[in-house]
Write a protein that holds these residues in place. Structure first.
Motif, PDB file in Angstrom:
ATOM      1  N   GLY A 189       0.796  -1.222   0.000  1.00 11.10           N
ATOM      2  CA  GLY A 189       0.000   0.000   0.000  1.00 11.10           C
ATOM      3  C   GLY A 189       0.828   1.271   0.000  1.00 11.10           C
ATOM      4  N   GLY A 190       2.155   1.171   0.183  1.00 18.24           N
ATOM      5  CA  GLY A 190       3.030   2.335   0.153  1.00 18.24           C
ATOM      6  C   GLY A 190       3.455   2.838   1.505  1.00 18.24           C
ATOM      7  N   LEU A 191       3.065   2.128   2.581  1.00 19.77           N
ATOM      8  CA  LEU A 191       3.387   2.610   3.922  1.00 19.77           C
ATOM      9  C   LEU A 191       4.865   2.486   4.262  1.00 19.77           C
ATOM     10  CD1 LEU A 191       0.463   1.579   6.307  1.00 19.77           C
ATOM     11  CD2 LEU A 191       1.248   3.871   5.715  1.00 19.77           C
ATOM     12  N   ARG A 192       5.523   1.445   3.774  1.00 18.03           N
ATOM     13  CA  ARG A 192       6.947   1.272   4.121  1.00 18.03           C
ATOM     14  C   ARG A 192       7.765   2.407   3.513  1.00 18.03           C
ATOM     15  NH1 ARG A 192      10.285  -2.435   6.281  1.00 18.03           N
ATOM     16  NH2 ARG A 192      12.444  -2.473   5.546  1.00 18.03           N
ATOM     17  N   GLU A 193       7.471   2.761   2.269  1.00 20.27           N
ATOM     18  CA  GLU A 193       8.194   3.852   1.613  1.00 20.27           C
ATOM     19  C   GLU A 193       7.997   5.167   2.378  1.00 20.27           C
ATOM     20  OE1 GLU A 193       8.234   6.252  -2.677  1.00 20.27           O
ATOM     21  OE2 GLU A 193       6.806   4.621  -2.319  1.00 20.27           O
ATOM     22  N   LEU A 194       6.741   5.449   2.764  1.00 21.18           N
ATOM     23  CA  LEU A 194       6.466   6.668   3.520  1.00 21.18           C
ATOM     24  C   LEU A 194       7.129   6.634   4.895  1.00 21.18           C
ATOM     25  CD1 LEU A 194       2.682   7.241   2.705  1.00 21.18           C
ATOM     26  CD2 LEU A 194       4.621   8.607   1.922  1.00 21.18           C
ATOM     27  N   TYR A 195       7.112   5.468   5.541  1.00 23.93           N
ATOM     28  CA  TYR A 195       7.714   5.332   6.862  1.00 23.93           C
ATOM     29  C   TYR A 195       9.214   5.601   6.818  1.00 23.93           C
ATOM     30  CZ  TYR A 195       9.527   3.052  11.053  1.00 23.93           C
ATOM     31  OH  TYR A 195      10.194   2.789  12.216  1.00 23.93           O
ATOM     32  N   GLU A 196       9.903   5.043   5.838  1.00 24.68           N
ATOM     33  CA  GLU A 196      11.348   5.251   5.723  1.00 24.68           C
ATOM     34  C   GLU A 196      11.678   6.704   5.412  1.00 24.68           C
ATOM     35  OE1 GLU A 196      12.495   2.378   2.818  1.00 24.68           O
ATOM     36  OE2 GLU A 196      12.560   0.702   4.271  1.00 24.68           O
ATOM     37  N   GLU A 197      10.882   7.324   4.557  1.00 25.49           N
ATOM     38  CA  GLU A 197      11.104   8.741   4.262  1.00 25.49           C
ATOM     39  C   GLU A 197      10.869   9.602   5.498  1.00 25.49           C
ATOM     40  OE1 GLU A 197       8.718   9.885   0.977  1.00 25.49           O
ATOM     41  OE2 GLU A 197       9.870   8.748  -0.495  1.00 25.49           O
ATOM     42  N   ALA A 198       9.858   9.224   6.290  1.00 31.32           N
ATOM     43  CA  ALA A 198       9.560   9.977   7.506  1.00 31.32           C
ATOM     44  C   ALA A 198      10.734   9.928   8.480  1.00 31.32           C
ATOM     45  CB  ALA A 198       8.302   9.427   8.168  1.00 31.32           C
ATOM     46  N   ILE A 199      11.238   8.733   8.727  1.00 27.69           N
ATOM     47  CA  ILE A 199      12.347   8.570   9.670  1.00 27.69           C
ATOM     48  C   ILE A 199      13.573   9.338   9.185  1.00 27.69           C
ATOM     49  CG2 ILE A 199      13.887   6.908  10.758  1.00 27.69           C
ATOM     50  CD1 ILE A 199      10.982   6.881  11.758  1.00 27.69           C
ATOM     51  N   ALA A 200      13.845   9.258   7.863  1.00 26.30           N
ATOM     52  CA  ALA A 200      15.022   9.941   7.306  1.00 26.30           C
ATOM     53  C   ALA A 200      14.894  11.456   7.415  1.00 26.30           C
ATOM     54  CB  ALA A 200      15.210   9.533   5.841  1.00 26.30           C
ATOM     55  N   SER A 201      13.667  11.957   7.417  1.00 29.78           N
ATOM     56  CA  SER A 201      13.448  13.412   7.467  1.00 29.78           C
ATOM     57  C   SER A 201      13.204  13.922   8.881  1.00 29.78           C
ATOM     58  CB  SER A 201      12.243  13.786   6.588  1.00 29.78           C
ATOM     59  OG  SER A 201      12.459  13.379   5.251  1.00 29.78           O
ATOM     60  N   GLY A 202      13.214  13.041   9.858  1.00 26.98           N
ATOM     61  CA  GLY A 202      13.021  13.470  11.243  1.00 26.98           C
ATOM     62  C   GLY A 202      11.567  13.599  11.651  1.00 26.98           C
ATOM     63  N   PHE A 203      10.664  12.937  10.919  1.00 29.65           N
ATOM     64  CA  PHE A 203       9.240  13.001  11.231  1.00 29.65           C
ATOM     65  C   PHE A 203       8.728  11.664  11.741  1.00 29.65           C
ATOM     66  CE2 PHE A 203       9.526  16.406   8.007  1.00 29.65           C
ATOM     67  CZ  PHE A 203       8.907  17.432   8.704  1.00 29.65           C
ATOM     68  N   GLN A 204       7.567  11.719  12.390  1.00 29.70           N
ATOM     69  CA  GLN A 204       6.807  10.520  12.710  1.00 29.70           C
ATOM     70  C   GLN A 204       5.765  10.316  11.614  1.00 29.70           C
ATOM     71  OE1 GLN A 204       7.567   8.709  15.267  1.00 29.70           O
ATOM     72  NE2 GLN A 204       8.231   9.986  16.986  1.00 29.70           N
ATOM     73  N   LEU A 205       5.415   9.074  11.306  1.00 30.47           N
ATOM     74  CA  LEU A 205       4.341   8.795  10.364  1.00 30.47           C
ATOM     75  C   LEU A 205       3.080   8.561  11.192  1.00 30.47           C
ATOM     76  CD1 LEU A 205       3.661   8.497   7.382  1.00 30.47           C
ATOM     77  CD2 LEU A 205       4.079   6.045   7.590  1.00 30.47           C
ATOM     78  N   VAL A 206       2.263   9.582  11.302  1.00 31.69           N
ATOM     79  CA  VAL A 206       1.091   9.568  12.189  1.00 31.69           C
ATOM     80  C   VAL A 206      -0.163   9.205  11.401  1.00 31.69           C
ATOM     81  CG1 VAL A 206      -0.367  10.982  13.697  1.00 31.69           C
ATOM     82  CG2 VAL A 206       2.127  11.265  13.728  1.00 31.69           C
ATOM     83  N   ILE A 207      -0.963   8.299  11.950  1.00 34.36           N
ATOM     84  CA  ILE A 207      -2.264   7.969  11.347  1.00 34.36           C
ATOM     85  C   ILE A 207      -3.284   8.978  11.865  1.00 34.36           C
ATOM     86  CG2 ILE A 207      -4.014   6.196  11.013  1.00 34.36           C
ATOM     87  CD1 ILE A 207      -1.974   4.093  11.756  1.00 34.36           C
ATOM     88  N   SER A 208      -3.875   9.754  10.960  1.00 34.07           N
ATOM     89  CA  SER A 208      -4.844  10.763  11.380  1.00 34.07           C
ATOM     90  C   SER A 208      -6.269  10.222  11.429  1.00 34.07           C
ATOM     91  CB  SER A 208      -4.793  11.972  10.442  1.00 34.07           C
ATOM     92  OG  SER A 208      -4.988  11.568   9.096  1.00 34.07           O
ATOM     93  N   ARG A 209      -6.590   9.286  10.503  1.00 36.23           N
ATOM     94  CA  ARG A 209      -7.944   8.718  10.481  1.00 36.23           C
ATOM     95  C   ARG A 209      -7.905   7.284   9.979  1.00 36.23           C
ATOM     96  NH1 ARG A 209     -10.505  11.576   6.621  1.00 36.23           N
ATOM     97  NH2 ARG A 209      -8.736  12.950   6.339  1.00 36.23           N
ATOM     98  N   LEU A 210      -8.795   6.468  10.512  1.00 33.07           N
ATOM     99  CA  LEU A 210      -8.948   5.084  10.086  1.00 33.07           C
ATOM    100  C   LEU A 210     -10.406   4.875   9.693  1.00 33.07           C
ATOM    101  CD1 LEU A 210      -7.776   2.181   9.814  1.00 33.07           C
ATOM    102  CD2 LEU A 210      -8.446   1.819  12.204  1.00 33.07           C
ATOM    103  N   GLU A 211     -10.631   4.508   8.409  1.00 36.44           N
ATOM    104  CA  GLU A 211     -11.994   4.344   7.885  1.00 36.44           C
ATOM    105  C   GLU A 211     -12.838   5.599   8.137  1.00 36.44           C
ATOM    106  OE1 GLU A 211     -13.518   1.295   6.200  1.00 36.44           O
ATOM    107  OE2 GLU A 211     -11.394   1.595   5.758  1.00 36.44           O
ATOM    108  N   GLY A 212     -12.220   6.766   7.954  1.00 35.08           N
ATOM    109  CA  GLY A 212     -12.924   8.035   8.093  1.00 35.08           C
ATOM    110  C   GLY A 212     -13.080   8.527   9.516  1.00 35.08           C
ATOM    111  N   LYS A 213     -12.715   7.722  10.519  1.00 36.03           N
ATOM    112  CA  LYS A 213     -12.860   8.121  11.919  1.00 36.03           C
ATOM    113  C   LYS A 213     -11.540   8.688  12.440  1.00 36.03           C
ATOM    114  CE  LYS A 213     -16.425   4.661  12.875  1.00 36.03           C
ATOM    115  NZ  LYS A 213     -16.807   3.488  13.706  1.00 36.03           N
TER     116      LYS A 213
END
Length: 377
Positions: A277-301
């Motif tokens: 789904g693309g989460l690993r790529e985003l996660y690695e980019e986040a860590i490399a850039s000093g960010f957390q990969l935060v889930i804001s919503r799950l199934e619209g909630k």
């Protein structure tokens, strides 16, 4: 003297245009004394009027082909010539129609006429004058006329929001602790939470912080009811679809809480649903850039922390329940939609399977943990 005082004049009693900041000085205004009209600009065609019934009668005799008439009105010490249209209006007597006038530039601006004394006309003119002064003082001076335009709200929400049923903006309510009787103390705690979240790598942008209630020192029978902090994803919110295949028993991602109550992706397994789904790529980019990969919503909630209680506990989503929902979905081979807060990366050589919507581009955090500059696309 008495007869002059009781003498009546044809006057605009009120107008039907309720949006007063759309009035214009070229329109008939309450208090205007109508002395007559003409079908053109020539003085020889001027028709004087002395009563409302006479005015209506003469309006009814005007050639229907005439689009505009010229009104001669007295407003204060000035005599004005206003362009107007003849309009038909229903009266209360058996709903019969009678002729009146409306503004040439706004068909909603219909005059209600009456036989009023000079004193009554003067009072109405003063009311109109004060209204004009008030509108000008708040920046509503005579300008372009406004009108409503149609807007495709459903299409815009579908196009410009990550989820058309949810707002991008979030908020958290901070209730005062038992020991807090001052607005500054609660506000400081609110901003400490926000600064700590940003310093830990959660991509947030503060919009506003508003209070409800009053300081204890100001009024002893009222206490501070809380501080609400409004914020939005500081970079961009990305829609991820996790599509399991038969035989897979987990999505392949580990989630945890930050200290401030946000749900983040702690790790992503290789050759998993989450990686596809693309989460690993985003996660690695986040860590490399000093960010957390935060889930804001799950199934619209929303998974955002919602409030801080009087005892200082942060009210946030239960990780156990979230994991149970994910486990149920994977066993039923259901697709899961989640939104993560990430950042734009123009260096990608190939399109990502993710979909980014509502981007807000920011620079990376500075050493103190704050965003240096921001701009909205």
């Amino acid at each position: 003297m008495g007869s002059d005082k009781n003498k009546t004049l044809v006057c605009v009693k009120q107008v039907e245009q309720e949006v007063v900041d759309e009035w214009d000085e070229s329109m008939p205004l309450p208090g205007d004394i109508i002395e007559g009209f003409s079908e053109d600009d020539g003085e020889e065609s001027f028709v004087p009027v002395k009563t409302m019934s006479e005015f209506r009668s003469k309006l009814g005799k005007v050639n229907p082909q005439v689009e505009f008439i010229r009104l001669k009105v007295r407003r204060g010490d000035s005599t004005l010539k206003l362009q107007a249209r003849i309009a038909q209006k229903k009266g209360s007597l058996l709903h019969r129609k009678y002729a009146t006038i409306q503004a040439a530039t706004d068909e909603r601006h219909v005059a209600d006429l009456g036989d009023l004394t000079l004193e009554q006309c003067t009072d109405l003119q003063e009311m109109s004058r004060k209204l004009v002064v008030k509108l000008q003082s708040i920046g509503c001076s005579w300008g372009f006329r406004r009108h409503g335009i149609k807007y495709d709200w459903e299409m815009k929400a579908r196009t410009h929001l990550p989820d058309q049923h949810c707002s991008v903006i979030s908020s958290i309510l901070f209730m005062p602790l038992q020991s807090e009787h001052c607005i500054d103390t609660t506000t400081a705690r609110c901003m400490a939470w926000f600064s700590a979240a940003v310093s830990s790598g959660v991509p947030l942008e503060k919009l506003d912080a508003s209070r409800k209630g009053t300081d204890w020192d100001e009024q002893q029978n009222q206490t501070l009811q809380g501080i609400r902090l409004w914020f939005l994803p500081g970079l961009e919110e990305i829609l991820i679809e996790l599509i399991p295949q038969p035989g897979e028993d987990r999505f392949g991602m580990e989630i945890k809480h930050t200290e401030e109550g946000f749900v983040l992706i702690h790790s992503v397994m290789t050759e998993s649903v989450a990686e596809r789904g693309g989460l690993r790529e985003l996660y690695e980019e986040a860590i490399a850039s000093g960010f957390q990969l935060v889930i804001s919503r799950l199934e619209g909630k929303s998974l955002m922390p919602s409030s801080v209680c009087f005892d200082g506990l942060i009210q946030c989503c239960d990780l156990t329940q979230i994991k149970q929902n994910l486990s149920s979905a994977i066993h039923q081979i259901d697709t899961i939609q989640l939104h993560v807060m990430a950042w734009p990366n123009p260096s990608r050589a190939t399109p990502s399977p993710t979909q980014a919507i509502g981007s807000v581009a920011l620079l990376s955090p500075n050493p103190n943990g704050y965003f240096a500059t921001a701009h909205f696309d």
